[in-house]
Design an enzyme around this catalytic site. Sequence first.
Site, PDB file in Angstrom:
ATOM      1  N   GLU A 143       6.983  -1.980  -0.024  1.00 40.63           N
ATOM      2  CA  GLU A 143       5.674  -2.288   0.556  1.00 40.63           C
ATOM      3  C   GLU A 143       5.755  -3.437   1.571  1.00 40.63           C
ATOM      4  O   GLU A 143       6.122  -4.558   1.198  1.00 40.63           O
ATOM      5  CB  GLU A 143       4.694  -2.699  -0.555  1.00 40.63           C
ATOM      6  CG  GLU A 143       3.302  -3.045  -0.020  1.00 40.63           C
ATOM      7  CD  GLU A 143       2.364  -3.619  -1.090  1.00 40.63           C
ATOM      8  OE1 GLU A 143       2.838  -4.373  -1.947  1.00 40.63           O
ATOM      9  OE2 GLU A 143       1.170  -3.310  -1.042  1.00 40.63           O
ATOM     10  N   ASP A 178      -0.038  -0.265   2.315  1.00 37.98           N
ATOM     11  CA  ASP A 178      -1.223  -1.040   1.964  1.00 37.98           C
ATOM     12  C   ASP A 178      -1.964  -1.334   3.273  1.00 37.98           C
ATOM     13  O   ASP A 178      -1.489  -2.091   4.124  1.00 37.98           O
ATOM     14  CB  ASP A 178      -0.784  -2.331   1.251  1.00 37.98           C
ATOM     15  CG  ASP A 178      -1.965  -3.130   0.728  1.00 37.98           C
ATOM     16  OD1 ASP A 178      -3.000  -3.182   1.416  1.00 37.98           O
ATOM     17  OD2 ASP A 178      -1.833  -3.719  -0.357  1.00 37.98           O
ATOM     18  N   GLN A 206      -2.868   1.659  -0.458  1.00 39.78           N
ATOM     19  CA  GLN A 206      -3.737   0.667  -1.111  1.00 39.78           C
ATOM     20  C   GLN A 206      -4.731   0.165  -0.069  1.00 39.78           C
ATOM     21  O   GLN A 206      -4.446   0.181   1.135  1.00 39.78           O
ATOM     22  CB  GLN A 206      -2.915  -0.497  -1.677  1.00 39.78           C
ATOM     23  CG  GLN A 206      -2.100  -0.079  -2.898  1.00 39.78           C
ATOM     24  CD  GLN A 206      -1.189  -1.163  -3.413  1.00 39.78           C
ATOM     25  OE1 GLN A 206      -0.627  -1.914  -2.620  1.00 39.78           O
ATOM     26  NE2 GLN A 206      -1.009  -1.239  -4.715  1.00 39.78           N
ATOM     27  N   GLU A 246      -6.989  -2.171  -4.405  1.00 37.25           N
ATOM     28  CA  GLU A 246      -6.315  -3.437  -4.723  1.00 37.25           C
ATOM     29  C   GLU A 246      -7.036  -4.568  -4.000  1.00 37.25           C
ATOM     30  O   GLU A 246      -6.563  -5.076  -2.987  1.00 37.25           O
ATOM     31  CB  GLU A 246      -4.841  -3.356  -4.297  1.00 37.25           C
ATOM     32  CG  GLU A 246      -4.037  -4.532  -4.831  1.00 37.25           C
ATOM     33  CD  GLU A 246      -2.593  -4.514  -4.362  1.00 37.25           C
ATOM     34  OE1 GLU A 246      -1.720  -4.942  -5.126  1.00 37.25           O
ATOM     35  OE2 GLU A 246      -2.330  -4.084  -3.212  1.00 37.25           O
TER      36      GLU A 246
HETATM   37  O1  LIG Z   1      -0.259  -5.889  -1.890  1.00 34.89           O
HETATM   38  C1  LIG Z   1       0.130  -6.501  -2.879  1.00 34.89           C
HETATM   39  O2  LIG Z   1      -0.015  -7.707  -2.968  1.00 34.89           O
HETATM   40  C2  LIG Z   1       0.674  -5.707  -4.044  1.00 34.89           C
HETATM   41  O3  LIG Z   1       0.636  -4.357  -3.773  1.00 34.89           O
HETATM   42  C3  LIG Z   1       1.957  -6.079  -4.645  1.00 34.89           C
HETATM   43  O4  LIG Z   1       2.595  -5.232  -5.230  1.00 34.89           O
HETATM   44  C4  LIG Z   1       2.538  -7.437  -4.618  1.00 34.89           C
HETATM   45  O5  LIG Z   1       1.741  -8.496  -4.671  1.00 34.89           O
HETATM   46 MG   LIG Z   2      -0.513  -3.859  -2.037  1.00 31.52          MG
END
Ligand SMILES: O=C(O)[C@@H](O)C(=O)CO
Ligand SMILES: [Mg+2]
Length: 262
Positions: A143, A178, A206, A246
């Site tokens: 990510e 994300d 996300q 999230e």
């Molecule tokens: O975006 C984020 O913060 C989370 O998806 C993660 O896995 C780590 O903080």
């Molecule tokens: Mg995230």
Amino acid sequence: MPRFAANLSMLYPEHAFLDRFAAAARDGFKAVEYLFPYEHDAKELAARLRDNGLEQVLFNGPPGDWAGGERGIACLPGREDEFRAGIEQALRYADVLRCPRIHVMAGLVPEGRDRADLRPTYVANLRWAAKVAASLGVNVLIEPINTRDIPRFFLNRQDHAHELLGEIAALNAQVQMDLYHCQVVEGDVAMKIRQYLPTGHVGHFQIAGVPQRHEPDVGEVNYPYLFDVIDEVSAQCGWEGWVGCEYRPAGATSEGLRWMKR
Ligand SMILES: O=C(O)[C@@H](O)C(=O)CO
Ligand SMILES: [Mg+2]
């Protein structure tokens, strides 16, 4: 409309962690994700899922010393044994929770180190993790995260993540896209969904409002438009993943879910 999963690390802070499963189910969620399961017995978590009719769609591998400021160890030379032990632990949980995805956090670029020097360690660790996970039918996700929230994080951009996937060269390694981080770092989010989703290399989305990371209907991103883009592209390429909610609710979680009901 995409399928939404409740992120239980951020949603429902008004409840104790184990009670967040029932709260999410009451609000109509069919799936959950969260950062770390390791403080809890896997069977207890599996029971919460089962009792509330929920699927677990994502959680993170062990991140190193989280309280001490670490945010993953995948890019850190010299930590390979710990990395492997962490992935093995995560896979034991994934098996009990029947969870098909694990997010492997990259880690911070140590002061005075060059990001490029860490790349071979990162790629070798991810390759190993993907190989072990594949035998259990689990995908490993990487990510890109913005450096306002996590300064010095190794992986920040979608193009970097996809370039690294090319080197990792494993069918079960994918990007966790994300859209909150994507907007903060680089913008042009709809075009990036159109670019990357059809490649098959995006395993999960996300969302959160930008810039405060509250509900997606608060802030500079037009999420209804992006949901239509995800639906349109998914219909074309057969993508069937989840969108994790999230974000940090600005008030009571259930009230803040008006955006989803709309
Ligand atoms: O975006 C984020 O913060 C989370 O998806 C993660 O896995 C780590 O903080
Ligand atoms: Mg995230």
